[in-house]
Design a protein around this motif. Sequence first.
Motif, PDB file in Angstrom:
ATOM      1  N   GLU A  31       0.807  -1.215   0.000  1.00 19.50           N
ATOM      2  CA  GLU A  31       0.000   0.000   0.000  1.00 19.50           C
ATOM      3  C   GLU A  31       0.844   1.271   0.000  1.00 19.50           C
ATOM      4  N   LEU A  32       2.149   1.138   0.259  1.00 18.68           N
ATOM      5  CA  LEU A  32       3.040   2.298   0.175  1.00 18.68           C
ATOM      6  C   LEU A  32       3.097   2.869  -1.234  1.00 18.68           C
ATOM      7  N   CYS A  33       2.606   2.132  -2.209  1.00 21.33           N
ATOM      8  CA  CYS A  33       2.561   2.635  -3.589  1.00 21.33           C
ATOM      9  C   CYS A  33       1.485   3.700  -3.776  1.00 21.33           C
ATOM     10  N   PHE A  34       0.500   3.760  -2.878  1.00 21.08           N
ATOM     11  CA  PHE A  34      -0.546   4.770  -2.979  1.00 21.08           C
ATOM     12  C   PHE A  34      -0.014   6.125  -2.510  1.00 21.08           C
ATOM     13  N   GLU A  35      -0.147   7.136  -3.334  1.00 15.52           N
ATOM     14  CA  GLU A  35       0.314   8.479  -2.963  1.00 15.52           C
ATOM     15  C   GLU A  35      -0.367   8.982  -1.691  1.00 15.52           C
ATOM     16  N   GLU A  36      -1.636   8.658  -1.523  1.00 19.27           N
ATOM     17  CA  GLU A  36      -2.371   9.095  -0.338  1.00 19.27           C
ATOM     18  C   GLU A  36      -1.793   8.477   0.931  1.00 19.27           C
ATOM     19  N   VAL A  37      -1.357   7.242   0.852  1.00 21.13           N
ATOM     20  CA  VAL A  37      -0.717   6.581   1.999  1.00 21.13           C
ATOM     21  C   VAL A  37       0.624   7.250   2.288  1.00 21.13           C
ATOM     22  N   GLN A  38       1.387   7.536   1.261  1.00 21.11           N
ATOM     23  CA  GLN A  38       2.668   8.229   1.441  1.00 21.11           C
ATOM     24  C   GLN A  38       2.462   9.581   2.124  1.00 21.11           C
ATOM     25  N   THR A  39       1.451  10.302   1.683  1.00 17.84           N
ATOM     26  CA  THR A  39       1.159  11.611   2.271  1.00 17.84           C
ATOM     27  C   THR A  39       0.829  11.476   3.748  1.00 17.84           C
ATOM     28  N   GLN A  40       0.003  10.485   4.109  1.00 15.01           N
ATOM     29  CA  GLN A  40      -0.371  10.290   5.513  1.00 15.01           C
ATOM     30  C   GLN A  40       0.837   9.899   6.365  1.00 15.01           C
ATOM     31  N   ILE A  41       1.742   9.115   5.808  1.00 16.86           N
ATOM     32  CA  ILE A  41       2.948   8.745   6.551  1.00 16.86           C
ATOM     33  C   ILE A  41       3.827   9.972   6.761  1.00 16.86           C
ATOM     34  N   ARG A  42       3.986  10.785   5.722  1.00 16.66           N
ATOM     35  CA  ARG A  42       4.767  12.026   5.882  1.00 16.66           C
ATOM     36  C   ARG A  42       4.152  12.898   6.976  1.00 16.66           C
ATOM     37  N   GLU A  43       2.845  13.031   6.954  1.00 17.78           N
ATOM     38  CA  GLU A  43       2.182  13.848   7.973  1.00 17.78           C
ATOM     39  C   GLU A  43       2.341  13.250   9.370  1.00 17.78           C
ATOM     40  N   ALA A  44       2.301  11.934   9.482  1.00 13.07           N
ATOM     41  CA  ALA A  44       2.473  11.286  10.789  1.00 13.07           C
ATOM     42  C   ALA A  44       3.889  11.501  11.331  1.00 13.07           C
ATOM     43  N   ILE A  45       4.852  11.599  10.436  1.00 16.64           N
ATOM     44  CA  ILE A  45       6.241  11.786  10.867  1.00 16.64           C
ATOM     45  C   ILE A  45       6.553  13.257  11.072  1.00 16.64           C
ATOM     46  N   SER A  46       6.293  14.075  10.060  1.00 16.67           N
ATOM     47  CA  SER A  46       6.778  15.464  10.121  1.00 16.67           C
ATOM     48  C   SER A  46       5.683  16.514  10.161  1.00 16.67           C
ATOM     49  N   ARG A  47       4.444  16.071  10.055  1.00 14.35           N
ATOM     50  CA  ARG A  47       3.291  16.975  10.030  1.00 14.35           C
ATOM     51  C   ARG A  47       3.255  17.833   8.762  1.00 14.35           C
ATOM     52  N   ALA A  48       4.015  17.415   7.735  1.00 17.04           N
ATOM     53  CA  ALA A  48       4.014  18.119   6.453  1.00 17.04           C
ATOM     54  C   ALA A  48       3.674  17.128   5.348  1.00 17.04           C
ATOM     55  N   ARG A  49       2.839  17.544   4.413  1.00 16.34           N
ATOM     56  CA  ARG A  49       2.371  16.658   3.339  1.00 16.34           C
ATOM     57  C   ARG A  49       3.450  16.350   2.301  1.00 16.34           C
ATOM     58  N   ASP A  50       4.426  17.232   2.157  1.00 17.89           N
ATOM     59  CA  ASP A  50       5.402  17.075   1.081  1.00 17.89           C
ATOM     60  C   ASP A  50       6.841  17.161   1.586  1.00 17.89           C
ATOM     61  N   ASP A  51       7.103  16.576   2.713  1.00 15.86           N
ATOM     62  CA  ASP A  51       8.427  16.637   3.327  1.00 15.86           C
ATOM     63  C   ASP A  51       9.432  15.833   2.503  1.00 15.86           C
ATOM     64  N   GLY A  52      10.418  16.505   1.929  1.00 17.15           N
ATOM     65  CA  GLY A  52      11.429  15.857   1.099  1.00 17.15           C
ATOM     66  C   GLY A  52      12.395  14.986   1.862  1.00 17.15           C
ATOM     67  N   ARG A  53      12.378  15.039   3.178  1.00 14.93           N
ATOM     68  CA  ARG A  53      13.260  14.179   3.985  1.00 14.93           C
ATOM     69  C   ARG A  53      12.709  12.768   4.110  1.00 14.93           C
ATOM     70  N   ILE A  54      11.488  12.569   3.613  1.00 13.05           N
ATOM     71  CA  ILE A  54      10.823  11.265   3.693  1.00 13.05           C
ATOM     72  C   ILE A  54      10.479  10.849   2.272  1.00 13.05           C
ATOM     73  N   SER A  55      11.072   9.735   1.831  1.00  9.18           N
ATOM     74  CA  SER A  55      10.817   9.299   0.456  1.00  9.18           C
ATOM     75  C   SER A  55      10.408   7.831   0.430  1.00  9.18           C
ATOM     76  N   PHE A  56       9.892   7.432  -0.727  1.00  9.36           N
ATOM     77  CA  PHE A  56       9.363   6.085  -0.907  1.00  9.36           C
ATOM     78  C   PHE A  56       9.931   5.502  -2.189  1.00  9.36           C
ATOM     79  N   CYS A  57      10.292   4.240  -2.141  1.00  4.96           N
ATOM     80  CA  CYS A  57      10.810   3.530  -3.304  1.00  4.96           C
ATOM     81  C   CYS A  57       9.795   2.441  -3.660  1.00  4.96           C
ATOM     82  N   PRO A  58       8.993   2.658  -4.702  1.00  8.96           N
ATOM     83  CA  PRO A  58       7.974   1.679  -5.062  1.00  8.96           C
ATOM     84  C   PRO A  58       8.500   0.549  -5.944  1.00  8.96           C
TER      85      PRO A  58
END
Length: 179
Positions: free
Chosen positions: A117-144
């Motif tokens: 499910e990490l392939c879903f952009e919406e899931v990635q966004t929620q994980i970024r928000e859970a970690i940094s409270r920002a929707r587009d934090d470049g310090r958090i990336s995903f390799c699909p």
Amino acid sequence: MSNILLVVSDLHLADGQSILEGFSDTQQAAFEGLVAAALATGPLGRADNVELIINGDCFDFLATPPYQPEGISDISTALAKLQKIVAAHGPFFETLRHFTDTPGRHVTFITGNHDIELCFEEVQTQIREAISRARDDGRISFCPTRFYRPLPDVYIEHGNHYDFWNRTGLWDEQGQPLD
């Protein structure tokens, strides 16, 4: 400039209720110790860049209800499961927040067979928000893709491609995700 890659795998964070939950207080303490080593006061703290690579199955969407008998996931179900995982593992996300708040520190999530499910952009966004409270934090990336090459001579793969049960169907021969 010094670069360090820290690789962990198969943390299996679930909803905290399932008998299949793979991440308890013991694992949390060990994870905090690993991350602390890469902070300013730790033995790896002098490195300019530290990338924490979580090599698949960080989250266990398969062990978190609701269970889909057809084995098919959708965005709304994945987000509901992720919400339960985040609620059950606040200290984990807080540890990642502390890590990424340190200059030169970032995290990469590689997709595994329990967290496709990490392939879903919406899931990635929620994980970024859970970690940094920002929707587009470049310090958090995903390799699909099936493998990750952070450096020319480093190849990291979760390995589920070689498992009899799920070796086909997730990626093409070039390692790209299938729809």
